[in-house]
Design an enzyme around this catalytic site. Structure first.
Site: not given
Length: 472
Positions: A154-156, A159
């Site tokens: 997700l993050d990273p 994004d």
């Protein structure tokens, strides 16, 4: 029917007492063989996605035999394996039996796993940030034709992909990127936030606490801004982009590196940060200022939580009312900050568990016992990219990408979906030969992020776009 799993997070670090096999199935040599290291929060979405293909065979490697067995039993062509990550010989042998290794272990273990993958000439995939150690190992891997794909969670992960997709579209329309601000947060669903932190933990709290002490660095109007360690919570600001959520934001890590990584050299502002509900930063800063983030040794034998708070204020023997007065004085009369400690139980007379010998460990224990997310509550992922754009006409616009994903009651959490599904998709692409690069690879090129975003949209994970023009 979709398979669901128990959302309570258990440990995924592999045990150090030896390895003994549980896998017994014989697999054909033409199967695509995946070794999934870790059986915790995000593992099931990976397994569910990959086993949609009948020619994928998965070994779930874990230190938790019951957890790995329960997960494997839900899906075809999946077997559990009890593995000791500290047993280099046995782990190397297991890696050699597979075509791809997916590591969902703590990021500190990835370099060790990567070394073994290079030795065995096996590709590797993680959702974690690419570190200098991984970059160095990947250089040796590239010489052997090995791919190490990182930052695809997700993050990273998502994004990066949403940002690059947005930048490419802006540039195709001859726009110039003048600013980029990106924020993301994994949070309890709004109805489950009635506590001083406005937050709940899905993993052991230490990581979140340490992040609150981190340094940060970003670019603002052409100037580099540095945030010193221990002051991060003091620079939090209201986040007004999605006013329906009562959010605040603060910078995360070193944002300046993304000016080059994202190819936005024209940007005078580059900021990546974290989202929390309003009140989180004040509550965390309260705990920091009291001294609860310190790791200095203390003899806490026989201490209650109130004793610890009083000792940090300078006198363990002060009365309860004196303690409250000291707290109000420490926080300049701010009753929210003082009441934060009361509501967290830090003025209770319950004993601190034996074996704890410093304030940080005590705080971790307190939060782990009181603010872990229960299985019957849900979470939400909120992500926003705001890109300042100058058009060829000279007109300025703000292009926004918003992603909001809710966890499902009785099912997967939002975090598990938004990390596990992109990992599964990336693994599928690697095994199908859709990614050609070797060495250390990130999802920053169109051949990777375009098909990944298309497949994520089919899974119900999709952005919403907005364009806002200057009013004056």
């Amino acid at each position: 029917a979709k398979q669901w799993y128990q959302r309570r997070v258990r440990g995924i670090a592999l045990e150090t007492t030896g390895a003994r096999g549980m896998a017994t199935k014989e697999w054909r040599s033409d199967n695509k063989r995946v070794l999934l290291l870790g059986s915790g929060l995000v593992s099931e979405p990976v397994v569910e996605y990959l086993t949609r293909s009948p020619d994928v065979r998965i070994t779930v490697g874990s230190n938790d035999e019951a957890q790995a067995t329960a997960l494997a039993s839900k899906y075809r062509n999946t077997v559990p394996q009890l593995i000791d990550v500290g047993d280099r010989r046995n782990l190397s042998a297991e890696i050699a039996k597979h075509d791809l290794v997916i590591s969902l272990l703590p990021h500190t273990m990835h370099p060790f796993i990567a070394e073994l993958c290079v030795d065995a000439r096996r590709n590797m995939l993680t959702a974690s940030y690419a570190t200098d150690a991984l970059r160095n190992i990947a250089k040796r891997g590239a010489q052997k034709g090995i791919m190490m794909l990182n930052e695809v969670g997700l993050d990273p992960g998502i994004d990066h992909m949403l940002a690059m997709n947005l930048f490419d579209e802006i540039k195709q329309n001859n726009g110039t990127v003048e600013s980029f601000e990106s924020f993301c947060g994994g949070l309890p669903a709004p109805q489950f936030t009635n506590n001083p932190l406005r937050y709940k933990f899905t993993w052991f709290p230490r990581g979140v606490l340490l992040n609150a002490l981190s340094e940060a660095k970003y670019l603002k109007e052409g100037k580099v801004v540095n945030v010193e360690s221990g002051t991060l919570m003091q620079v939090a600001e209201p986040f007004e982009v999605m006013p329906g959520f009562n959010l605040e934001c603060y910078p995360n890590r070193d944002s300046t590196i993304y000016k080059e990584a994202y190819g936005i050299g024209s940007a005078h502002t580059v900021l990546r940060g974290t989202l929390r509900y309003k009140g989180f930063s004040n509550a965390m800063d309260t705990l920091i200022k009291l001294g609860l983030f310190k790791s200095d040794k203390m003899n806490l034998s026989g201490y209650s939580w109130a004793d610890l708070t009083k000792q940090l204020l300078g006198n363990k023997t002060m009365t309860h009312n004196e303690c409250k007065s000291k707290l109000l004085a420490l926080f300049s009369g701010d009753k929210f900050r003082a009441s934060t400690l009361v509501k967290l139980g830090l003025l209770d007379n319950d004993p601190i568990p034996a074996g704890i010998d410093n304030p940080m460990d005590a705080l971790v224990e307190k939060l782990a016992s009181s603010l872990m997310m229960p299985e019957d509550e849900t979470d939400v992922i909120i992500m926003n990219h705001s890109v300042g754009v100058r058009l060829p006409s000279g007109k300025c616009e703000t292009h926004r990408s918003n992603l909001v994903v809710y966890g499902e009651e009785g099912g997967w959490s939002a975090m598990s979906k938004t990390v596990g599904l992109p990992v599964g998709i990336a693994a599928e692409m690697m095994m199908n030969g859709e990614i050609k690069d070797r060495g250390l690879v990130l999802p920053l090129t169109k051949d990777i992020y375009k098909p990944m975003l298309e497949k994520l949209e089919k899974e119900g994970i999709m952005e919403r776009r907005e364009v806002e023009s200057e009013d004056f």
